[in-house]
Scaffold this active site. Structure first.
Site, PDB file in Angstrom:
ATOM      1  N   LYS A 166      10.651  17.336  50.982  1.00  0.00           N
ATOM      2  CA  LYS A 166      10.899  17.230  52.419  1.00  0.00           C
ATOM      3  C   LYS A 166       9.728  17.877  53.165  1.00  0.00           C
ATOM      4  O   LYS A 166       9.208  18.916  52.720  1.00  0.00           O
ATOM      5  CB  LYS A 166      12.206  17.976  52.714  1.00  0.00           C
ATOM      6  CG  LYS A 166      12.768  17.837  54.103  1.00  0.00           C
ATOM      7  CD  LYS A 166      14.129  18.563  54.178  1.00  0.00           C
ATOM      8  CE  LYS A 166      14.793  18.425  55.526  1.00  0.00           C
ATOM      9  NZ  LYS A 166      16.135  19.060  55.538  1.00  0.00           N
ATOM     10  N   SER A 206      19.576  16.063  57.152  1.00  0.00           N
ATOM     11  CA  SER A 206      18.221  15.814  57.597  1.00  0.00           C
ATOM     12  C   SER A 206      17.255  15.503  56.473  1.00  0.00           C
ATOM     13  O   SER A 206      16.140  15.063  56.727  1.00  0.00           O
ATOM     14  CB  SER A 206      17.715  17.032  58.369  1.00  0.00           C
ATOM     15  OG  SER A 206      17.638  18.160  57.511  1.00  0.00           O
ATOM     16  N   SER A 225      22.456  19.082  54.953  1.00  0.00           N
ATOM     17  CA  SER A 225      21.278  18.216  54.963  1.00  0.00           C
ATOM     18  C   SER A 225      20.768  17.804  53.590  1.00  0.00           C
ATOM     19  O   SER A 225      19.939  16.897  53.491  1.00  0.00           O
ATOM     20  CB  SER A 225      20.143  18.883  55.744  1.00  0.00           C
ATOM     21  OG  SER A 225      20.415  18.839  57.119  1.00  0.00           O
TER      22      SER A 225
END
Lengths: 470, 470
Positions: free
Chosen positions: A82, A157, A181
């Protein structure tokens, strides 16, 4: 092995092939880089593809292995992270315009640990702007799409990580989880996502959203892969004072498939309310599968869970306020309006409300600890609904229209507030072909237990073997 | 022994007389009750005198002792407590009009423990309204006066306790300390005040000001008396989840007078700045006395101490907000305006500022812990100025005019924020005859160490033997 087959193999299988020198890290990395270049136009799961650097790392790994210096199961494995993990000299945007040219001076501890284990960093993955849970993974490069239906969101996310894994664009990934997330996109994309115990994995060099709720963890295609990734990143870090010194066990040793006598708690409140019918059916079927595998099931009571949304939001926004105070003054126009609205709200939350939220949190922690004295793990759905369409803001559950954004994180937030470990593992598909996730929540630092349960379940099923066509 | 002599004897000495049956609890209690009735008009140190109830308790104690059931050094000793300790069926005002008719349904844990040890509760002592640190001890019964000069304040918020002890109106008292409320009046009235470690003494049944800063502790005329009182009240309480299970040592066993080789840290910043000259001289002389007694002195660095005032005030006001939210709506006019102003401000403090204050607090805790790895205790003045006049709001230190209210708590607040134990012991008098206090700050749960140091100092001096004429 064909590239189209190799790309979907598990990290664990690829590791065996690399160790036996049947596949070279260079070949595996080239497959991933080629696929990202070819297919990611449809998914937008990568913000930055590190083609040349990854190939150089792969050649170095290949040479080491040829020289007899095999480091272990991550050696030569193409992974991606990420885009909020600091990577030295490599752009780290946190999905934001504001950090679009930010070049960290050092690596996050978890990046260093993965590199030390021999992993190849192929790229930085798409995510919600600053990891804030807007409905769509809106980032400086635009939304990411769900490989099972590219008109749908992958969840967030850490949406880029889940989409890339499902689509065969990396073998393992790192996500972060403040309200779900890691687990939400894992459930919506049909992969495995593990949020470890608060304090188990270092957050040094991870762009923060909310310091008391943020967790770093692995996202993978199988439970074994998650255990291997966690093994590499877990443990005390002097640069993160919130990490604990508790011994890191051998996580793959726990994956015996034997869960005879394990005790599972089914929450009688909250977790099975307001559920999409197909998700409820799949999760109940999964519980039966676990029972057939030898687990005992009993009801537990977690009435404070219903306060997780309010408490989680107050704490998260308050804690983010300090981080964003300066950017709101200097870069106001460079935020997306919906993300900015949250950070502005965070500036205004009262201390007495933050305190009240922290007290509710203490009660939730006590309650979850009490339930987990009686059982080894809690079993719940991960997300109450399957992946919504891009741009959709409400969805019907039965006769009721609910807000998607708050619904997505409804069942994952409690484990962030308590800090207890939680894993999402694929447990079925809707008739429309969308993945469904099963959540297991364990005792503090008992990641091995929920990995073991998730593994036993995975062995009884074939959900993780399906691949999206896109 | 004459009543005028008996009333000024130490708790320890009275205990010996009672144990030997040379003085009866009834006699001792009658002396205290008579003196309060006769002299407290001038001091206003008691809010409630429990004459009849105290005499009944004294008679029961007398009988027990005559029957051979001597409970220990608090048996038959007349004590009094600040009027925020819940006493079953006895009015507990917290110094406020709002609670002027509040009759608690149960005793505070520390009240139960003192009663179990055989102490006689003579009354409830004057205090600042809701323990908020306004300059004067303004309560529903009016200000309390300093027995060394009745035109001066005794300090607060446990001012009644310090005044009563100095004037011979009780043998031991309980105070509470959120920013210095035990140590400040102890210093200003020439008595001993001990704020134990956070978690050492139960706060169950103590009207709260700020849950993370509030401490309960003994106020006495000698160090030995403080050790005896602490012995009775210290230890885990299931009804106060913030109390710790750490073993309670024998505090009087520590009082050997031998401090050869003890290491004392003198802070090089903050604590010796902006001091009244006479106080600085007395504290430096006290340090030399400790050195002559065998202690080694070295400088330590505590630069974060200067943030104690800001952080302490933000945390205290925020934490008080929830407690007073309802009263501000229903009883607005029943607060004193200056006390109310603080609680109103507490309603408005932002979460991000509360959080920042908590982070500064963590740094202060780390810094103080680091200093106390090198030394056994920190030595500082307790209060930078002697007792100001009633109504006075500013005072000159050298050429500088400073605000009295913030000056009074300047040197005591750090130990509330860190939670470390701290004691104030008399260390001299100004030329005008006002008492001066020496503060010793110790490691968490090392009350025995600071008691030992304070005792050794007390043995070398005669300050504690002086009595006010009023």
């Amino acid at each position: 092995m064909e590239a189209s087959e190799l790309c979907h193999t598990s990290l664990r299988s690829l590791a065996t092939l690399i160790q036996r020198q049947e596949v070279s890290p260079v070949e595996a990395t080239q497959v991933v880089v080629d696929r990202v270049e070819k297919f990611d136009v449809q998914l937008n799961s990568y913000i930055t593809l590190l083609g040349d650097q990854a190939m150089a790392q792969a050649r170095a790994a290949e040479q080491e292995i040829l020289d007899g210096h095999y480091r272990g199961p991550l050696h030569g494995i193409p992974i991606a992270v990420k885009d909020l993990f600091y990577t030295k000299g490599i752009r780290t945007t946190a999905g934001s315009k504001i950090l679009s040219d930010f070049l960290p001076a050092y690596n996050a501890t978890v990046i260093t640990r993965l590199r030390d284990a021999g992993a190849i960093l192929v790229g930085k993955l798409n995510m919600h702007e600053f990891a804030r849970g807007a409905t769509n993974a809106s980032s400086l490069v635009g939304a990411c799409n769900n490989p099972w239906d590219t008109l749908r969101i992958p969840g967030g996310s850490s949406g880029g990580a889940a989409a890339a894994l499902a689509a065969g664009l990396c073998y393992g990934a790192l996500g972060s989880d403040t309200g779900g997330s890691i687990r939400i996109p894992a459930a919506l994309c049909g992969i495995v996502g593990l949020k470890p115990t608060y304090g188990r994995v270092s957050r040094h060099g991870v762009f923060p959203l909310s310091w008391s709720l943020d967790h770093v963890g692995p996202m993978t295609r199988t439970v074994t892969d998650a255990a291997l990734m966690l093994q590499a990143i877990a443990g005390h870090d002097r640069q993160d004072p919130t990490t604990r010194t508790a011994v890191v066990p051998d996580y793959t040793a726990a994956l015996t498939g034997d869960i005879e006598g394990a005790r599972l708690g089914i929450p009688q409140e909250f977790y099975f309310e307001h559920l999409d019918a197909e998700i409820g059916d799949s999760v109940r079927a999964a519980i039966q599968t676990l029972e057939r595998a030898g687990a005992h099931v009993e009801e537990v009571s977690l009435p404070f869970s219903k306060y997780a949304a309010a408490a989680g939001r107050i704490i998260s926004l308050t804690e983010s306020a300090e981080i964003h105070e300066k950017f709101l003054q200097t870069r106001f126009a460079d935020y997306s309006p919906d993300v900015r609205a949250g950070f502005v709200a965070g500036q205004l939350i009262l201390g007495k409300h933050y305190m009240k939220a922290q007290r509710v949190r203490s009660l939730m922690r006590q309650e979850m600890a009490a339930a987990l004295k009686r059982v080894d793990a809690l079993v719940t759905p991960t997300v109450p609904i399957p992946a919504p369409r891009l741009g959709q803001t409400t969805v019907n559950i039965g006769q009721e229209s609910v807000d998607i954004m708050s619904t997505l994180s409804r069942l994952t937030r409690p484990a962030n507030l308590t800090g207890f470990p939680a894993i999402s593992v694929p447990c079925g598909f809707t008739q429309g072909g969308l993945p469904i996730g099963l959540q297991l929540i364990g005792r503090p630092f008992a990641e091995a237990t929920i990995l073991q349960l998730a593994y036993a379940y995975e062995q009884e099923t074939t959900w993780h073997q399906r691949q999206p066509m896109f």
